[in-house]
Design an enzyme around this catalytic site. Structure first.
Site, PDB file in Angstrom:
ATOM      1  N   PHE A   1      55.226  51.548  32.488  1.00 18.31           N
ATOM      2  CA  PHE A   1      55.702  51.645  31.213  1.00 18.31           C
ATOM      3  C   PHE A   1      55.627  52.846  30.522  1.00 18.31           C
ATOM      4  O   PHE A   1      56.417  53.151  29.801  1.00 18.31           O
ATOM      5  CB  PHE A   1      54.712  50.782  30.412  1.00 18.31           C
ATOM      6  CG  PHE A   1      53.477  51.494  30.025  1.00 18.31           C
ATOM      7  CD1 PHE A   1      53.463  51.953  28.824  1.00 18.31           C
ATOM      8  CD2 PHE A   1      52.394  51.238  30.698  1.00 18.31           C
ATOM      9  CE1 PHE A   1      52.366  52.852  28.609  1.00 18.31           C
ATOM     10  CE2 PHE A   1      51.103  51.970  30.330  1.00 18.31           C
ATOM     11  CZ  PHE A   1      51.318  52.925  29.264  1.00 18.31           C
TER      12      PHE A   1
ATOM     13  N   GLU B   1      57.999  45.542  32.250  1.00 22.42           N
ATOM     14  CA  GLU B   1      58.213  44.530  31.463  1.00 22.42           C
ATOM     15  C   GLU B   1      57.995  44.790  29.968  1.00 22.42           C
ATOM     16  O   GLU B   1      58.371  44.186  29.052  1.00 22.42           O
ATOM     17  CB  GLU B   1      57.732  43.220  31.817  1.00 22.42           C
ATOM     18  CG  GLU B   1      56.402  43.201  31.962  1.00 22.42           C
ATOM     19  CD  GLU B   1      55.557  43.674  32.993  1.00 22.42           C
ATOM     20  OE1 GLU B   1      56.116  44.733  33.650  1.00 22.42           O
ATOM     21  OE2 GLU B   1      54.538  43.078  33.601  1.00 22.42           O
TER      22      GLU B   1
ATOM     23  N   CYS C   1      50.910  60.383  33.253  1.00 24.50           N
ATOM     24  CA  CYS C   1      50.135  60.371  34.655  1.00 24.50           C
ATOM     25  C   CYS C   1      49.683  61.845  34.882  1.00 24.50           C
ATOM     26  O   CYS C   1      48.970  62.274  35.797  1.00 24.50           O
ATOM     27  CB  CYS C   1      51.068  59.927  35.904  1.00 24.50           C
ATOM     28  SG  CYS C   1      52.488  60.830  35.951  1.00 24.50           S
TER      29      CYS C   1
ATOM     30  N   GLU D   1      40.157  56.126  35.215  1.00 28.11           N
ATOM     31  CA  GLU D   1      41.528  56.474  34.496  1.00 28.11           C
ATOM     32  C   GLU D   1      41.570  55.822  33.089  1.00 28.11           C
ATOM     33  O   GLU D   1      41.733  54.488  33.050  1.00 28.11           O
ATOM     34  CB  GLU D   1      42.826  56.317  35.232  1.00 28.11           C
ATOM     35  CG  GLU D   1      43.976  56.845  34.613  1.00 28.11           C
ATOM     36  CD  GLU D   1      45.129  56.448  35.129  1.00 28.11           C
ATOM     37  OE1 GLU D   1      45.447  55.415  35.874  1.00 28.11           O
ATOM     38  OE2 GLU D   1      46.147  57.280  35.389  1.00 28.11           O
TER      39      GLU D   1
END
Ligand code: NAD
Length: 499
Positions: free
Chosen positions: A150, A177, A282, A384
């Site tokens: 996403f 999605e 990321c 994370e």
């Protein structure tokens, strides 16, 4: 007005069966903004079949034709940057300028792919044996799939499909999605650029769509970007089904600040890289490793900058940071602040208090948070977090900083801040991380290099785009040729040797 996002199959919108649909949210208000169709097995078959039908024609399209389409696509995406950025911002929550930045970085991969005639040149050797020539050619794989997260709904797919399509493959994209609209707009722009129907397809969905692609006999390769548990699953499942696979996973990026660093530069970098896109990158910096004795000074400078950050809706030009993508994600991120404090960290900035500075509603808000005195045993260090929570770990030496990074399971990005060239060079040499910055906090490689981490941040052996991207989306064929010549030598049952 509520929108409904459909698949894009064979050059047109499609929601053939539409048995299931998911909600799309406006993260700034917390309200449902529309729905997205979620693929069934029949939809997966339809998308793969459309790509399979389109493949032979595209595979044999001349390099001149392919590059013309790529150049046109490049122009169209650039012309629609603002529109794409607004679509992304509305569903993801990031500020529009940041969304425009991701489109620009994706475009760089399209520009790289425009050079495909040069990238697909093989080798040729004349007279490898008497009157025999040998050469290698690079051929596309067929139908290839991309499954994306996403957090970069335009850029991450664009790490994949420009290169795959330029190499002559047909592509099925399964975007997140949570923010599906940008991918459909990109499909429309491909069509406008003259890409034949079926070469680029968008299949919306969740695990059912992913599983269908991973097991489909006509899908030859899978590129994945997302969290580490799903990356591992995708890698193992796709490989078991005989596919080539690259699966990029999560991250925990450390920024080491040595005592000789420019602390204003380091504080600016930590805040930009920690809180840009609300930490949902990321390559975000999630851990600042302050080497004694500069910890207090650095944290004071970070705190000062965080206090000035403006958090608000993505479409407000004054906002620097938007909301998080979903309520569930916002609550999970906030839980790491709670557990960090419970486990002994101190708060240099608390984003739970008055999280919005500019016109926020009931959205998924969490302000920038700095957790100081974090230690490796804490949940906030181990996991994370993927949100606006910056941890500061204090260490006594460079060696201790290096041990910390080496012990971490992730190896996506890292950075060192120092004015000592020797220390930086040593760091770059010995750190077990795929992408390294020297006084650069988010060292995302240019399109002509390749993007990818080490350790639990990537499963497979090819990174994305650049030379490794071309390698991933092609296979080589070696040809040995002799044209009729009176000296062919007649029957010879021995192993072919060269003379
Ligand atoms: P995610 O793993 O939840 O989802 C990624 C994709 O996998 C989506 O398309 C999703 O629909 C699908 N998916 C989710 N669960 C699945 C399951 N159980 N089985 C099969 N498919 C499934 O990731 P996300 O939350 O969308 O994105 C954030 C994550 O992506 C973070 O961990 C971030 O570090 C990572 N990420 C990594 C990179 C990189 O380059 N290494 C880049 C961007 C994001």
């Amino acid at each position: 007005m509520s929108k409904h996002v459909t698949h894009w199959i064979g050059g047109k919108p499609s929601d053939r069966t539409a048995e299931r649909a998911g909600d799309i949210y406006d993260p700034a208000t917390g309200r449902v903004a529309g729905t997205v169709v979620l693929a069934s097995a029949a939809d997966v078959d339809a998308a793969v079949a459309a790509a399979k039908t389109a493949f032979p024609g595209w595979r044999d399209a001349s390099l001149t034709k392919r590059t013309k389409v790529l150049f046109r696509f490049r122009e169209l995406v650039e012309a629609h940057t603002d529109e794409l950025a607004r679509l992304i911002s509305a569903e993801h929550g990031k500020v529009v300028s940041d969304a425009a930045g991701e489109v620009a970085r994706g475009l760089e991969v399209v520009e790289f792919a425009c050079g495909i005639p040069h990238l697909l040149k093989g080798g040729y050797s004349e007279n490898v044996s008497s009157h025999v020539d040998a050469y290698s050619i690079l051929q596309p794989l067929g139908v290839v799939a991309g499954i994306t997260p996403f957090n970069f709904p335009a850029m991450v797919p664009m790490w994949m499909f420009p290169v795959a399509i330029a190499c002559g493959n047909a592509f099925v994209l399964k975007p997140s999605e949570k923010d599906p609209s940008a991918s459909v707009r990109l499909a429309e722009l491909w069509a406008e650029a003259g890409l034949p129907d079926g070469v680029f397809n968008v299949l919306h969905g969740d695990k059912e769509a992913v599983d269908g692609l991973l097991r489909h006999p006509d899908v030859k390769a899978v590129s994945f970007v997302g969290s580490t548990p799903v990356a591992r699953y995708v890698y193992e499942t796709a490989a078991r089904h005989g596919k080539r696979v690259q699966a990029l996973g999560g991250a925990k990026n450390h920024m080491v600040v040595l005592p000789d660093a420019d602390l204003d530069l380091a504080a600016d970098a930590a805040v930009s890289a920690g809180f840009g896109s609300a930490g949902e990158r990321c390559m975000a910096i999630s851990v600042v490793v302050a080497v004694d004795p500069i910890g207090d000074d650095l944290v004071a400078r970070i705190r000062e900058r965080v206090a000035g950050l403006r958090v608000g809706p993505g479409d407000d030009p004054e906002s620097q940071m938007g909301p998080l993508v979903t309520r569930a994600h916002r609550d999970k991120v906030a839980s790491y602040i709670d557990s960090g404090v419970a486990q002994g960290a101190t708060l240099a900035a608390d984003g739970r208090e008055a999280p919005v500075t500019g016109g926020g509603g009931e959205g998924f808000w969490l302000g920038p948070t700095v957790l100081d005195h974090v230690t490796p045993g804490m949940d906030a260090y181990r996991d994370e977090i993927f949100g606006p929570v910056l941890s500061v770990v204090r260490v006594s030496s460079y060696d201790e900083a290096m041990e910390l990074i080496s012990a971490n399971p992730y190896g996506n990005g890292t950075a060192i801040f120092t004015n000592d060239g020797g220390a930086a060079r040593r760091f770059q040499n010995e750190v077990e991380v795929g992408m390294v910055g020297v006084n650069v906090p988010i060292p995302v490689p240019m399109a002509y290099y390749s993007f990818g981490g080490w350790k639990a941040s990537l499963f497979g052996d090819s990174h994305a785009h650049g030379a490794e991207g071309v390698h991933f989306y092609t296979r080589t064929k070696a040809v040995t040729a002799r044209w009729p010549d009176p000296s062919h030598g007649g029957v010879n049952l021995g192993f072919p040797t060269n003379g």
